[in-house]
Design an enzyme around this catalytic site. Structure first.
Site, PDB file in Angstrom:
ATOM      1  N   PHE A  71       0.807  -1.217   0.000  1.00 13.93           N
ATOM      2  CA  PHE A  71       0.000   0.000   0.000  1.00 13.93           C
ATOM      3  C   PHE A  71       0.846   1.276   0.000  1.00 13.93           C
ATOM      4  O   PHE A  71       0.778   2.068  -0.924  1.00 13.93           O
ATOM      5  CB  PHE A  71      -0.961  -0.002   1.193  1.00 13.93           C
ATOM      6  CG  PHE A  71      -2.060  -1.009   1.063  1.00 13.93           C
ATOM      7  CD1 PHE A  71      -3.267  -0.669   0.482  1.00 13.93           C
ATOM      8  CD2 PHE A  71      -1.878  -2.312   1.486  1.00 13.93           C
ATOM      9  CE1 PHE A  71      -4.278  -1.600   0.332  1.00 13.93           C
ATOM     10  CE2 PHE A  71      -2.888  -3.258   1.345  1.00 13.93           C
ATOM     11  CZ  PHE A  71      -4.086  -2.908   0.768  1.00 13.93           C
ATOM     12  N   GLU A  72       1.650   1.482   1.028  1.00 13.39           N
ATOM     13  CA  GLU A  72       2.356   2.754   1.169  1.00 13.39           C
ATOM     14  C   GLU A  72       3.755   2.490   1.702  1.00 13.39           C
ATOM     15  O   GLU A  72       3.976   2.414   2.904  1.00 13.39           O
ATOM     16  CB  GLU A  72       1.583   3.690   2.102  1.00 13.39           C
ATOM     17  CG  GLU A  72       2.006   5.128   1.975  1.00 13.39           C
ATOM     18  CD  GLU A  72       1.084   6.059   2.731  1.00 13.39           C
ATOM     19  OE1 GLU A  72       0.646   7.067   2.138  1.00 13.39           O
ATOM     20  OE2 GLU A  72       0.809   5.810   3.919  1.00 13.39           O
ATOM     21  N   GLN A  73       4.673   2.349   0.771  1.00 11.71           N
ATOM     22  CA  GLN A  73       6.036   1.968   1.103  1.00 11.71           C
ATOM     23  C   GLN A  73       7.003   3.030   0.594  1.00 11.71           C
ATOM     24  O   GLN A  73       7.011   3.340  -0.605  1.00 11.71           O
ATOM     25  CB  GLN A  73       6.357   0.613   0.462  1.00 11.71           C
ATOM     26  CG  GLN A  73       7.756   0.118   0.738  1.00 11.71           C
ATOM     27  CD  GLN A  73       8.065  -1.178   0.010  1.00 11.71           C
ATOM     28  OE1 GLN A  73       9.225  -1.506  -0.198  1.00 11.71           O
ATOM     29  NE2 GLN A  73       7.048  -1.932  -0.374  1.00 11.71           N
TER      30      GLN A  73
END
Length: 538
Positions: A373-375
């Site tokens: 998702f949000e890396q």
């Protein structure tokens, strides 16, 4: 000569388009953002990355897409005074479904702003748009079958033939009927359809055999665009599947193009395996073959046979541009260098900043290095079998949940990383995180144990050297002493398509890059002053 691969390192599924004297190749980017790489050339020898057109949320949002999903097999074409780009956003990998959604975007120039996408269909991936001589447009893609029974006579139940529909540019919608025009051959796994017309024939090229070592470009033709299609006398135009000693393996999935004087060429993806495990550590790359038309009206490789060549004659005499041995990135601009991408999200401002501290790339610690998702991971492609990457980081972790450093990365299950973090006994330290294959549990290992203590303040330099299948990490306090090896020599061959589950378990490519994560949720930032990539193969 054209020396293959022309686009080294993770540049698969090449769709080629010529406009006047200019050639463009679009390649798949999967879960990496922005989407689709477009390279430009004037001679088929020297290529330059010029654009990634899918760059905003309205065009592409891949948060939650599994590894090896996202943008598959773009098709680039030019008609009616504009460029057309067709692409798939694949939302599922494992299991019986793919959930593959196909879109079209357009632009007056490759370098200009591309339109918001128009949704086309979801019946299968690998879409292609053909502009016929009469002005009509035709959309082809594979039909995906989630059942365990054969429908169209295809040799593989899931890859259920090639669908054809007319595309109405005025209404921006497909017309009926839907026709399954080609089931493929006994090799199976038919995909990657591209149509072109010559001398009253419609020619259809597809890929078969899967994107591993049995890959092939299959060719067929028909007087009627809806078929039936007759197979090429040799069946496969390009393949190395029966030639394990060929330096270019996994040859398939490409597209036909002609020079301004009518000389035929054909692109294809390829892989260059390293012994002893035959792992393609540079992923699937792009190659070009010169072709000839024979009296029977069929296309053949100019060199004879189906096996691709490393060197083929170029259209004109041209010197290949020398590539620099060392690429240095100072992060002095407010725009990320074009060589770099990140993962999945269009909201890059939450991941990194080039303005928060001028002259530095600031990464904001978000979810783990394995997140879908949000890396916060910013990386460039590995383009050589032997390379060295270096950086310097300023980072003051307050907990072991805050980690920042340098990584050799493929996906959430296949990576090695050297990083700074905090340890209860060592204090600030450098250590290694490693994941050795895309297995269901994705467990980390720690080849350097708890790590090595470093001073509580100051900048720390991190580096890695990859030589073939071997990787060694190093560190040093900036301005103090020499580089110190950290941990054992690791298996760099894991960072490949064939690592983990094998050649069809994943199919993207290796990156070298910078990352930060903060699983405490505090968003701890790390500053990187520079990054260097050295080609050690020369």
């Amino acid at each position: 000569m054209i020396r293959n691969p022309v686009l080294p390192g993770f540049n698969p599924d090449p769709s080629i388009c010529r406009v006047g004297e200019d050639y463009y190749i679009a390649t798949s980017t999967f879960e990496w953002y922005p989407g689709v790489q477009i390279h430009h050339s004037r001679d088929l020898v020297n290529w330059t990355l010029v654009r990634r057109p899918l760059e905003r949320k309205a065009q592409l949002d891949m948060r939650g897409n599994p590894d090896s999903c996202g943008v598959w097999a773009p098709c680039l074409s030019y008609a009616d005074g504009q460029f057309w780009l067709v692409y798939t956003d694949v939302k599922r990998f494992d299991g019986s479904f793919k959930d593959a959604h196909n879109y079209i975007v357009t632009a007056p120039t490759v370098l200009g702003e591309w339109s918001d996408p128009v949704y086309v269909n979801s019946s299968g991936f690998d879409p292609s748009l053909f502009h016929d001589e009469d002005g009509r447009k035709w959309f082809v893609n594979i039909q995906w079958n989630h059942r365990d029974e054969v429908h169209s006579g295809a040799a593989h139940t899931a890859f259920d033939g090639i669908l054809l529909q007319e595309w109405d540019a005025a209404t921006q919608a497909l017309k009926r009927p839907i026709t399954n025009i080609f089931p493929g051959t006994a090799l199976g796994l038919v995909e990657a359809p591209h149509l072109f017309r010559k001398n009253g024939w419609y020619y259809l090229t597809t890929a078969e055999g899967g994107t591993g070592y049995d890959h092939a470009v299959t060719m067929a033709r028909s007087r009627d665009i809806a078929g039936p299609y007759d197979l090429h006398p040799d069946r496969y135009l390009i393949t190395a599947k029966d030639h394990p000693d060929s330096p270019l393996q996994r040859a398939g999935h490409g597209q036909y193009v002609e020079t301004p004087d009518g000389t035929p060429y054909h692109t294809h993806l390829t892989g260059r395996p390293l012994p002893p495990h035959r792992r393609c550590t540079l992923g699937r790359e792009t190659a070009i073959q010169k072709c000839v038309w024979k009296e029977d009206g069929w296309l053949y490789l100019a060199e004879g046979g189906p096996v691709p060549s490393v060197e083929v004659p170029a259209p004109t005499t041209v010197e290949p541009l020398l590539q620099p041995r060392r690429s240095e990135y100072g992060f002095d601009s407010d725009v990320l260098p074009l060589d770099f991408q990140w993962l999945r999200t269009p909201e890059w401002q939450r991941l990194f900043s080039l303005g928060a501290r001028p002259g530095h790339l600031r990464l904001f610690g978000r979810e783990s290095i394995g997140s879908w998702f949000e890396q916060a991971l910013v990386a460039r492609r590995q383009e050589h079998h032997d390379f060295r990457a270096e950086t310097v980081v300023e980072f003051q972790p307050e907990t072991y949940q805050q980690v920042a450093g340098l990584t050799h990365y493929y996906n959430r299950y296949k990576f090695h990383a050297v990083a700074m973090t905090l340890h209860e006994k060592l204090g600030r330290c450098v250590t290694i995180l490693s994941c050795n294959g895309d297995y269901p549990d994705g467990r980390l290992s720690f080849p350097a144990g708890s790590g090595v203590a470093v001073p509580s303040e100051g900048r720390v330099q991190l580096s890695m050297e990859v030589r073939g299948n071997d990787l060694q990490f190093f560190w040093q306090v900036e301005g103090m002493g020499a580089w110190q090896p950290l941990g054992p020599v690791l298996d760099a061959g894991i960072i490949s398509d064939e690592g983990g589950r094998g050649e069809h378990g994943s199919f993207t490519g290796a990156f070298a890059g910078l990352f930060a994560f903060d699983t405490s949720g505090r968003g701890k930032a790390a500053d990187f002053d520079w990054f260097c990539y050295d080609n050690l193969s020369i």
